[in-house]
Design a protein around this motif. Structure first.
Motif, short mmCIF file in Angstrom:
data_model
loop_
_atom_site.label_atom_id
_atom_site.label_comp_id
_atom_site.label_asym_id
_atom_site.label_seq_id
_atom_site.Cartn_x
_atom_site.Cartn_y
_atom_site.Cartn_z
N ASP A 1 7.86 8.73 13.40
CA ASP A 1 6.85 9.42 12.71
C ASP A 1 6.55 8.87 11.29
N ALA A 2 7.59 8.32 10.67
CA ALA A 2 7.59 8.12 9.17
C ALA A 2 7.11 6.73 9.05
N ILE A 3 7.61 5.86 10.07
CA ILE A 3 7.03 4.34 10.08
C ILE A 3 5.50 4.50 9.87
N GLY A 4 5.07 3.70 8.79
CA GLY A 4 3.37 3.43 8.71
C GLY A 4 2.78 4.67 7.91
N LYS A 5 3.68 5.55 7.57
CA LYS A 5 2.97 6.80 6.82
C LYS A 5 3.03 6.44 5.16
N PRO A 6 2.15 6.90 4.61
CA PRO A 6 2.28 6.72 2.89
C PRO A 6 3.64 7.39 2.82
N VAL A 7 4.49 6.84 1.66
CA VAL A 7 5.73 7.09 1.47
C VAL A 7 5.81 8.59 0.78
N VAL B 1 4.46 -7.49 -2.92
CA VAL B 1 4.39 -7.06 -1.36
C VAL B 1 5.05 -6.00 -0.89
N GLY B 2 5.50 -5.14 -1.80
CA GLY B 2 6.19 -4.20 -1.42
C GLY B 2 7.24 -3.53 -2.46
N ALA B 3 7.86 -2.53 -2.02
CA ALA B 3 9.07 -2.09 -2.76
C ALA B 3 10.36 -1.39 -1.89
N PHE B 4 11.31 -1.54 -2.68
CA PHE B 4 12.75 -1.15 -1.87
C PHE B 4 13.34 0.06 -2.66
N GLY B 5 13.68 1.01 -1.94
CA GLY B 5 14.20 2.30 -2.78
C GLY B 5 15.62 2.60 -1.91
N SER B 6 16.46 3.03 -2.61
CA SER B 6 17.86 3.37 -2.34
C SER B 6 18.24 4.54 -2.92
N VAL B 7 18.96 5.42 -2.63
CA VAL B 7 19.39 6.70 -3.08
C VAL B 7 20.98 6.36 -3.10
N ILE B 8 21.47 6.46 -4.64
CA ILE B 8 22.69 5.80 -4.74
C ILE B 8 23.60 7.09 -4.98
N ASP C 1 0.88 -1.13 0.09
CA ASP C 1 -0.07 -0.02 -0.13
C ASP C 1 0.78 1.30 -0.10
N SER C 2 2.28 1.22 -0.21
CA SER C 2 3.00 2.27 -0.38
C SER C 2 3.28 2.83 1.06
N LYS C 3 3.11 2.30 1.93
CA LYS C 3 3.27 2.65 3.33
C LYS C 3 4.63 2.30 3.75
N ILE C 4 5.35 3.09 4.58
CA ILE C 4 6.60 2.83 4.86
C ILE C 4 6.69 1.82 6.10
N LEU C 5 7.70 0.69 5.83
CA LEU C 5 7.83 -0.28 6.82
C LEU C 5 9.26 -0.07 7.48
N TYR C 6 10.12 0.44 6.48
CA TYR C 6 11.69 0.75 7.22
C TYR C 6 12.07 1.86 6.39
N ILE C 7 12.87 2.45 7.39
CA ILE C 7 13.75 3.83 6.63
C ILE C 7 14.83 3.98 7.61
N ASN C 8 16.02 4.18 6.76
CA ASN C 8 17.41 4.29 7.91
C ASN C 8 17.38 5.64 8.16
N LYS C 9 18.42 5.82 9.45
CA LYS C 9 18.50 6.94 10.10
C LYS C 9 18.89 8.15 9.22
N ASP C 10 20.01 7.93 8.37
CA ASP C 10 20.66 8.78 7.68
C ASP C 10 19.64 9.61 6.73
N TYR C 11 18.75 8.66 6.08
CA TYR C 11 17.69 9.19 5.22
C TYR C 11 16.67 10.21 6.10
N CYS C 12 16.33 9.73 7.23
CA CYS C 12 15.44 10.59 8.00
C CYS C 12 16.12 11.79 8.38
N GLU C 13 17.33 11.69 8.88
CA GLU C 13 18.00 13.03 8.85
C GLU C 13 18.14 13.89 7.90
#
Length: 447
Positions: A50-56, A101-108, A30-42
């Motif tokens: 606050d990000a976990i469970g929210k629509p991406v 079942v979802g998607a994985f994203g990374s900023v390279i 459903d495009s809701k965040i299951l995991y996001i690493n700390k650096d990205y959050c900063e």
């Protein structure tokens, strides 16, 4: 893979994701965040809780994670504009038992300028690796595909690696067939402009009355449409002007003005337009000679000649001949679908003693035809054009009696024909002899 997953605890996997150079986010179907690493959050200035469970889309602007989930197709190395800057991101759908079942994203790359710097570094490094490789694949755009290890060619390649990143114009001089186009392409490919157009115009191939429109474009008053010329087409890239010596003097003045002012004025137009172009030119005649003949502007010459590459003719770098020979043979064998083709010893001797007025291009054309004409996978002298064989008439001594001289000539002519042709009936026919006479002469000279 299963063993790896079993041996890596959840805490270890989390540690890897937290400390990797990249930024990561994982979403559900459903495009809701299951995991996001700390650096990205900063970077996003958001608390992970606050990000976990929210629509991406509520957390990451311009995200395409939902599109990847909908399409089931990965979106790799895609520019992503976020917080005022472009980045490069990968977005990959996650499947379990064939179901998304979802998607994985990374900023390279967190900044496109970092990507450009790395891209330039990688490109230059790969070119240097190619210079020392035995790869026989052919690509006219790569410096590594310019074959030769003679001092002159090595020096030119080193110079190109040094000057390619600059914005300076380059003049390439050399006889027809020496490969000036390849050197021009190489300059562009090693420059920071390689992601933008490489545009070529051959001044000798375009009628003089059309050259101005071809170069600078024109405005058509009947349709009200502006047609871009090669100069505009090369904006942000490289304009390669081949055979610039054929450019009329009036257009030489306009070219000089365009280079100085960095703007073009199309034919029939009153308006100028800024352009950002790197100029590379070539000539098979010395521009200094054309200046003496009043056929080339001195001021344009001085603007162009700061970096001048003089490509030597093939006859002056015959130490490169074997490399070129093997390279073209491999290339044309692949094209002809032949697994193995060799040169007869006599054929190789003829090719090496020829003076090659058409340079590398002539060698390339002759070998291409010879590979197709090879008999039983061997290229005999008969597969070579007559102009090459005529240059290799056997020498003979001019001392002794006339009978001795004629006998020497006769022997060497017969030797030459026997090396080129195995069918003695054909040899007799070509020499205007009967078969029995030919056999007598062969026996006489112990051939």
């Amino acid at each position: 893979m299963e063993n790896l997953q079993q041996n890596l605890s959840t805490s270890v996997l989390a540690e890897i994701l937290e400390n990797a150079f990249q930024w990561f986010v994982v979403v559900d179907a459903d495009s809701k965040i299951l995991y996001i690493n700390k650096d990205y959050c900063e970077f996003l200035e958001v608390e992970r809780e606050d990000a976990i469970g929210k629509p991406v889309a509520d957390i990451i602007e311009n995200t395409k994670m939902h599109e990847v989930i909908a399409s089931g197709i990965a979106d790799n190395a895609s520019p992503h504009y976020i917080k005022g800057t472009y980045m490069l991101a990968n977005r990959v759908p996650l499947f379990v038992d064939g179901k998304i079942v979802g998607a994985f994203g990374s900023v390279i790359f967190r900044d496109m300028s970092d990507w450009k710097k790395l891209s330039s570094h990688v490109r230059t490094t790969m070119e240097r690796i190619q210079l020392n490789s035995d790869d026989n694949s052919y690509n006219e755009y790569k410096l590594g595909e310019i074959k030769g290890s003679s001092p002159a060619i090595r020096k030119i390649k080193e110079t190109i690696e040094i000057i390619a990143p600059s914005e300076l114009p380059v003049l390439i001089e050399g006889e027809s067939g020496t490969g000036k186009d390849l050197f021009a392409h190489s300059i562009h490919q090693l420059s920071e402009r390689s992601d933008f157009p490489f545009v070529k115009v051959n001044c000798a191939a375009v009628p003089p009355e059309l050259l101005e429109k071809e170069l600078f474009g024109f405005f058509d008053p009947l349709t009200g449409k502006l047609h871009n010329g090669r100069y505009k087409q090369a904006d942000k890239g490289t304009l390669y002007i081949d055979e610039i010596g054929a450019l009329p003097l009036t257009l030489q003045a306009k070219l000089l003005r365009t280079m100085q002012e960095e703007e073009i004025t199309p034919v029939n137009s009153e308006f100028s337009e800024k352009v950002n172009v790197r100029i590379v030119v070539s000539s098979n005649i010395s521009l200094a000679q054309l200046i003496d003949e009043k056929k080339f502007r001195e001021d344009l010459f001085y603007r162009l000649q700061a970096i001048t590459l003089r490509i030597p003719p093939l006859r002056e770098r015959m130490e490169d001949f074997i490399d070129l020979l093997h390279y073209f043979l491999q290339k044309f064998m692949l094209q002809a679908g032949r697994r193995h083709v060799t040169l007869a010893t006599k054929t190789r001797e003829i090719l090496q003693s020829y003076h090659w007025p058409g340079n590398v291009r002539e060698l390339q054309n002759i070998l291409q035809a010879a590979v197709f004409m090879a008999e039983k996978d061997v290229i005999l002298p008969s597969a070579l054009p007559s102009q090459i064989k005529l240059r290799n008439v056997p020498s003979f001594h001019t001392t002794g009696t006339l009978e001795d001289i004629l006998a020497d000539v006769e022997k060497k002519v017969l030797q030459s024909y026997l090396e080129e042709e195995t069918d003695k009936i054909q040899i007799a026919k070509q020499l205007g002899l009967s078969r029995s006479t030919l056999y007598e002469k062969i026996k006489k000279h112990n051939l």
